[in-house]
Design a protein around this motif. Structure first.
Motif, PDB file in Angstrom:
ATOM      1  N   UNK A  54      -9.086   3.067  12.436  1.00 56.26           N
ATOM      2  CA  UNK A  54      -7.384   2.324  13.090  1.00 56.26           C
ATOM      3  C   UNK A  54      -7.970   1.220  13.430  1.00 56.26           C
ATOM      4  N   UNK A  55      -8.565   0.893  13.403  1.00 60.62           N
ATOM      5  CA  UNK A  55      -8.832  -0.713  13.913  1.00 60.62           C
ATOM      6  C   UNK A  55      -8.032  -1.141  12.503  1.00 60.62           C
ATOM      7  N   UNK A  56      -8.990  -0.925  11.599  1.00 61.70           N
ATOM      8  CA  UNK A  56      -8.198  -1.737  10.032  1.00 61.70           C
ATOM      9  C   UNK A  56      -6.645  -1.752   9.645  1.00 61.70           C
ATOM     10  N   UNK A  57      -6.521   0.118  10.329  1.00 65.27           N
ATOM     11  CA  UNK A  57      -4.830   0.355  10.292  1.00 65.27           C
ATOM     12  C   UNK A  57      -4.277  -0.977  10.780  1.00 65.27           C
ATOM     13  N   UNK A  58      -4.502  -0.799  12.345  1.00 74.76           N
ATOM     14  CA  UNK A  58      -3.764  -1.759  13.699  1.00 74.76           C
ATOM     15  C   UNK A  58      -3.503  -3.385  12.778  1.00 74.76           C
ATOM     16  N   UNK A  59      -5.006  -3.398  12.173  1.00 75.22           N
ATOM     17  CA  UNK A  59      -4.995  -5.256  11.514  1.00 75.22           C
ATOM     18  C   UNK A  59      -4.317  -5.479  10.586  1.00 75.22           C
ATOM     19  N   UNK A  60      -4.218  -4.533   9.552  1.00 76.86           N
ATOM     20  CA  UNK A  60      -2.920  -4.222   8.438  1.00 76.86           C
ATOM     21  C   UNK A  60      -1.869  -4.236   8.953  1.00 76.86           C
ATOM     22  N   UNK A  61      -0.684  -3.502   9.963  1.00 75.92           N
ATOM     23  CA  UNK A  61       0.013  -3.610  10.172  1.00 75.92           C
ATOM     24  C   UNK A  61       0.490  -4.648  11.182  1.00 75.92           C
ATOM     25  N   UNK A  62       0.024  -5.879  11.249  1.00 72.57           N
ATOM     26  CA  UNK A  62       0.289  -7.220  11.739  1.00 72.57           C
ATOM     27  C   UNK A  62       1.090  -7.804  10.482  1.00 72.57           C
ATOM     28  N   UNK A  63       0.985  -7.527   9.303  1.00 75.97           N
ATOM     29  CA  UNK A  63       0.659  -7.722   8.072  1.00 75.97           C
ATOM     30  C   UNK A  63       1.244  -7.942   7.003  1.00 75.97           C
ATOM     31  N   UNK A 168      10.987  -2.403   1.411  1.00 78.23           N
ATOM     32  CA  UNK A 168       9.571  -2.957   1.899  1.00 78.23           C
ATOM     33  C   UNK A 168       8.454  -3.079   0.964  1.00 78.23           C
ATOM     34  N   UNK A 169       8.402  -4.368   0.345  1.00 84.22           N
ATOM     35  CA  UNK A 169       7.586  -4.639  -0.957  1.00 84.22           C
ATOM     36  C   UNK A 169       6.594  -5.136  -0.304  1.00 84.22           C
ATOM     37  N   UNK A 170       5.891  -5.145  -1.043  1.00 87.80           N
ATOM     38  CA  UNK A 170       3.862  -6.231  -0.812  1.00 87.80           C
ATOM     39  C   UNK A 170       4.093  -7.268  -1.341  1.00 87.80           C
ATOM     40  N   UNK A 171       4.087  -9.233  -1.143  1.00 85.53           N
ATOM     41  CA  UNK A 171       3.833 -10.193  -1.816  1.00 85.53           C
ATOM     42  C   UNK A 171       2.317  -9.764  -2.170  1.00 85.53           C
ATOM     43  N   UNK A 172       1.811 -10.890  -2.801  1.00 82.76           N
ATOM     44  CA  UNK A 172       0.651 -11.286  -3.442  1.00 82.76           C
ATOM     45  C   UNK A 172       0.010 -11.819  -1.926  1.00 82.76           C
ATOM     46  N   UNK A 173       0.245 -12.097  -1.146  1.00 82.63           N
ATOM     47  CA  UNK A 173      -0.224 -12.759  -0.061  1.00 82.63           C
ATOM     48  C   UNK A 173      -0.909 -11.204   0.846  1.00 82.63           C
ATOM     49  N   UNK A 174       0.771 -10.309   0.978  1.00 83.24           N
ATOM     50  CA  UNK A 174      -0.028  -9.437   1.646  1.00 83.24           C
ATOM     51  C   UNK A 174      -1.067  -8.179   0.383  1.00 83.24           C
ATOM     52  N   UNK A 175      -1.267  -8.304  -0.912  1.00 79.80           N
ATOM     53  CA  UNK A 175      -1.799  -7.677  -1.864  1.00 79.80           C
ATOM     54  C   UNK A 175      -3.083  -8.018  -1.741  1.00 79.80           C
ATOM     55  N   UNK A 176      -3.121  -9.375  -1.635  1.00 76.94           N
ATOM     56  CA  UNK A 176      -4.394 -10.238  -1.204  1.00 76.94           C
ATOM     57  C   UNK A 176      -5.062 -10.138  -0.227  1.00 76.94           C
ATOM     58  N   UNK A 177      -5.034  -9.796   1.069  1.00 76.18           N
ATOM     59  CA  UNK A 177      -5.243  -9.188   1.902  1.00 76.18           C
ATOM     60  C   UNK A 177      -5.958  -8.300   1.668  1.00 76.18           C
ATOM     61  N   UNK A 178      -5.279  -7.184   1.047  1.00 78.38           N
ATOM     62  CA  UNK A 178      -5.387  -5.921   1.235  1.00 78.38           C
ATOM     63  C   UNK A 178      -6.743  -5.562   0.358  1.00 78.38           C
ATOM     64  N   UNK A 179      -6.963  -6.691  -0.664  1.00 77.97           N
ATOM     65  CA  UNK A 179      -8.371  -7.006  -1.359  1.00 77.97           C
ATOM     66  C   UNK A 179      -9.019  -7.663  -0.294  1.00 77.97           C
ATOM     67  N   UNK A 180      -9.232  -8.185   0.335  1.00 70.49           N
ATOM     68  CA  UNK A 180     -10.384  -8.835   0.831  1.00 70.49           C
ATOM     69  C   UNK A 180     -10.332  -8.543   1.898  1.00 70.49           C
ATOM     70  N   UNK A 181      -9.826  -7.923   2.970  1.00 68.56           N
ATOM     71  CA  UNK A 181     -10.090  -6.767   3.238  1.00 68.56           C
ATOM     72  C   UNK A 181     -11.651  -5.321   2.791  1.00 68.56           C
ATOM     73  N   UNK A 182     -10.784  -5.406   1.586  1.00 68.05           N
ATOM     74  CA  UNK A 182     -11.778  -3.939   0.751  1.00 68.05           C
ATOM     75  C   UNK A 182     -12.874  -4.298   0.263  1.00 68.05           C
ATOM     76  N   UNK A 183     -13.836  -5.950   0.502  1.00 65.06           N
ATOM     77  CA  UNK A 183     -14.742  -6.379   0.597  1.00 65.06           C
ATOM     78  C   UNK A 183     -15.553  -6.346   1.079  1.00 65.06           C
TER      79      UNK A 183
END
Length: 856
Positions: A54-63, A168-183
């Protein structure tokens, strides 16, 4: 001409666009950095995986544009993908946790197999579905992005976010955010993964309720209740240790259930499979009184039979009765019927042992599926606690009954067996005395020959099964015993033997065996030995104690002990061989001067009766000779700079045997000198094939005046790097002429060394008074350095002096890497191990004739 104002406006416009672009990039980088900081803080503080998601989800919801988010991880045992966290705006919990194969077939499984980030629109996803890349599962999303989760370059799961709105499409910055978070997610998952089951389900449910702002308060309350229930489960698990009485456990269970749901009416039933009866050890009910009864067709039996929790209201009760699943007893009172009934099985590793049930009357409370779920979880914990307490109670009752029966039986037998027991005890004492008299010497009370041979036989059999359990036998003959008998009388002789037996007992360990064979002959069995040095140490103690004078009637006489030692050998098949060899070694020690010890060597019994001593000695000088070389291991430099040579003779009885052993049996000094010079002459020729220092063990006999001239002549005729190694014990007892000749060798340019140094004592005077190039430590000293701090202090003194005099110190021991590594930690760099074959180009050396076979 262009208006200057227009030009200025265009410039300002370009600057504004550039500033806006930079500001946008700055915001993106700031968001990414802020999200990583938040993730790092959560990973450091959150202790449970169910709180991390939920904490990760909460962070992602902001972006991210959508609240739909889930995480799928691979089960390390089944290798299937399992849902770990799921919140979706449309489907809710659409994929049950146990149906993990859905993810393998869908787009999530596709990302897991390809190990690449995948971003699809609704149309792109449909094209891949039509192309059989994966199957369509769940409601189609307008925008879907999946990011693989890696740990140490291995994929362990997939993190997914999806949107059901076209805009509600995803831009490059949002996809990059998901990649970094997965690391960073893999490390956090590994830390808290084991505690995720209960909290995961609660949070998935909680997240599924977040579809509107109006449900926010309810969601918070639901999470709060989940945490409280988790604490309750912990309290139940603590009952196994906090309460010893089973009735107290039942009361505490009721108290806990009452805190989480309606439990004014609760009972616990246990099923005895042997008698097929139900018992009710605990019951609190407003209407019904429960008594033990046979297994029938009631609500309780339904739970036990199906092994599932059952929720029964009035409607379901009628259905069960009409279908014959539940049957009322003839005397059943309808007024006692519960309007809502909930029962959960008590499951253990051995099966269902009973159930726990709550019920409400007159519609006072209606149990729901949430109560069913909660009671099911709680019942598993309760079952474990009850099983532990019931087992302890049964064991306690069984022990009490057994103790009572034993006490009664003992009391009944005590009187009848008392007289018999007295007779048995008296007979045992007689038998023990007879056994002791038959197996012990009447004078010294030591074990006699019979008992010693019995124990030696057992030790030999044990050694044949476990060759690492070495042993030694010491055969001892007292010197001048006849003189003591003749001078002081036989009574004094007996007292002397008693004194000797007591003194010898102080020289050995408690589990060693000292026995008297006959007259003045004693024998000792040493067991659990690791090397011959331990037997040698015991022999030295025995000799020292026998150097004390024996006094009686004002007369003191000096005795002594000649000791022969045999060490465990796989060739021994019976005890007679061991006693025979120890006796032979003892006679050799006695003939060599008494008051000393000797180890048995096959040459003591190898010669035939017809061979004369002269023939044996002549045969020794004529033995074919060969040399074996062993390189010295250098810890600091892998390039080997030193090699040792050891001479071997092909003995007709012993085979290839070291000349150091064979020379011991050469009686005449001139014959031993001839052997020494002959070996030295051969070694000088072999050493010419080396461009390294060659170490050769040499006896101090070559330093005597008559031989030293020949030695110097031989060394001057051969320009080699041969280094003569003299034994420390021989140097210690060398004559003044031998010492002067030894000191002259370095002045003539001949390298010398000290062999087997510090075997018995560490005499640093040798190192400071003579110009040695090498010092070879004894294997005994090297081993003791690793065992006792006092020997390490002596080693540091040796290293200090040798460093000042540029003497190289070589350790000696078993060729074990760990042994050498430990010696290196104590400051040693050079190591000499066991004989081993070393491949070298020098095998083709033409300096070796037929009788000088150099084996590498």
């Amino acid at each position: 001409m262009e208006d200057p104002n227009d030009v200025a406006i265009r410039k300002l416009t370009r600057k504004n666009r550039r500033l806006e672009s930079l500001l946008k990039k700055y915001k993106q980088n700031y968001h990414l950095q802020h999200a990583l900081i938040q993730l790092s803080e959560q990973a450091s503080t959150v202790a449970e995986l169910t709180l991390l998601y939920p904490a990760i989800h909460s962070i992602l919801e902001q972006h991210l544009p959508s609240k739909s988010f889930y995480v799928v991880l691979q089960n390390q045992f089944t290798q299937t993908l399992e849902l770990s966290y799921f919140v979706d705006e449309k489907d809710g919990i659409s994929v049950p946790l146990h149906e993990s194969h859905h993810f393998d077939q869908g787009v999530t499984g596709y990302v897991f197999k390809t190990k690449k980030v995948l971003y699809l629109s609704k149309d792109e996803m449909q094209l891949m579905i039509d192309d059989n890349k994966f199957k369509a599962l769940g409601s189609p999303a307008e925008h879907w992005v999946g990011v693989p989760i890696f740990r140490d370059k291995n994929i362990i799961g997939v993190m997914v976010s999806q949107s059901y709105q076209p805009q509600q499409a995803y831009n490059e910055h949002q996809i990059e955010l998901l990649e970094v978070m997965s690391l960073y997610l893999a490390t956090a998952i590994e830390r808290v993964k084991k505690r995720e089951l209960l909290e995961s389900e609660v949070k998935i449910r909680t997240r599924a309720l977040m579809q509107s702002n109006d449900a926010l308060n309810k969601e918070i309350e639901q999470r709060k209740r989940a945490l409280e229930r988790q604490q309750i489960l912990f309290k139940i698990s603590e009952l196994a240790t906090q309460f010893s009485d089973i009735d107290d456990v039942y009361k505490q269970v009721h108290k806990i259930i009452r805190s989480i749901t309606f439990a004014n009416n609760l009972y616990i039933a246990l099923h005895d499979t042997g008698s097929n009866w139900l018992s009710f050890p605990y019951c609190v009910d407003e209407v019904t009184e429960y008594r033990p009864r046979p297994f029938a067709k009631g609500y309780s039996e339904l739970v036990i039979t199906t092994e599932r929790s059952q929720l029964i209201d009035t409607n379901r009760a009628d259905i069960l009765i009409d279908g014959g699943v539940v049957k009322r007893p003839p005397d059943y009172d309808d007024l006692e019927t519960a309007t809502s009934w909930l029962g959960a099985p008590l499951k253990t590793a051995k099966g269902v042992i009973g159930l726990i049930a709550c019920q409400a009357y007159n519609h006072e409370y209606e149990y729901n599926h949430e109560d069913v779920e909660l009671i099911s979880f709680v019942s598993n914990q309760i079952a474990s606690v009850l099983q532990t307490h019931l087992a302890n109670q049964a064991l306690k009752a069984s022990n009490q009954e057994l103790e009572h029966r034993v006490a009664e039986k003992t009391k009944a037998l005590r009187q009848t067996n008392l007289h018999l027991q007295m007779q048995i005890e008296e007979r045992k004492k007689i038998e023990q005395q007879l056994y002791h008299d038959a197996h012990h010497d009447p004078l010294t009370s030591l074990p006699n020959r019979s008992l010693f041979l019995t124990q030696l036989e057992k030790t030999l059999q044990k050694y044949q099964r476990y060759p690492e359990h070495n042993f030694a036998v010491l055969f001892i003959d007292l010197d001048k015993f006849k003189v003591i008998n003749d001078e002081l009388g036989h009574q004094a002789g007996d007292q002397f033997l008693i004194w000797v037996s007591s003194a010898f007992s102080e020289c050995i360990r408690e589990h060693d065996l000292l026995a008297r064979l006959a007259g003045d002959e004693f024998v000792i069995l040493l067991d659990h030995l690791t090397d011959k040095q331990q037997a040698e140490d015991v022999a030295k103690r025995l000799i020292r104690v026998m150097q004390q004078p024996f006094c009686m009637k004002g007369v003191c006489m000096q005795s002594g002990a000649s000791i022969g030692i045999t060490y465990s050998n796989k060739e021994y098949k019976n005890t007679d061989e061991i006693i025979r060899d120890a006796d032979a070694a003892m006679y050799y020690a006695k003939n060599a001067g008494r008051g000393r010890y000797e180890f048995y060597h096959p040459l003591l019994t190898a010669s035939s009766g017809s061979a004369t001593k002269a023939e044996e000695q002549h045969h020794l000088t004529a033995l074919p000779t060969h040399f074996r070389s062993t390189e010295i291991v250098d810890f600091g430099n892998h390039a080997t700079q030193i090699v040792t040579l050891e001479a071997f003779g092909e003995h007709p009885v012993l085979g290839s045997t070291s000349f150091d052993v064979l020379k011991k049996f050469a009686a005449a000094k001139d014959e031993q000198l001839d052997i020494e010079l002959g070996l030295l002459e051969k070694a000088l020729k072999i050493a010419q094939s080396y461009n390294q220092d060659v170490l050769l063990a040499c006896s101090t006999i070559v330093l005597e005046s008559s031989a030293f001239v020949t030695l110097k002549h031989m060394l001057s005729q051969n320009n080699t790097q041969l280094c003569l190694m003299f034994d420390e014990n021989e140097v210690r007892y060398a004559s003044s002429v031998q010492l002067e000749n030894l000191k002259e060798l370095p002045q003539l340019g001949v390298n010398i060394g000290l062999n087997d140094f510090a075997k018995e004592r560490c005499d640093l005077a040798f190192l400071s008074s003579i110009d040695f190039k090498y010092v070879l430590l004894s294997s005994v000293f090297s081993k003791r350095v690793l065992q006792q701090n006092s020997y390490d202090i002596q080693l540091q003194g040796i290293l200090a002096i040798t460093h000042l005099k540029s003497i190289q110190v070589i350790a000696k021991g078993p060729a074990i890497l760990n042994f050498r590594s430990l010696l290196e930690k104590h400051g040693l760099q050079l190591f000499f191990g066991k004989q081993q074959n070393l491949k070298s180009a020098r095998q083709s050396s033409n300096c070796v004739n037929e009788q000088e076979t150099l084996t590498f």
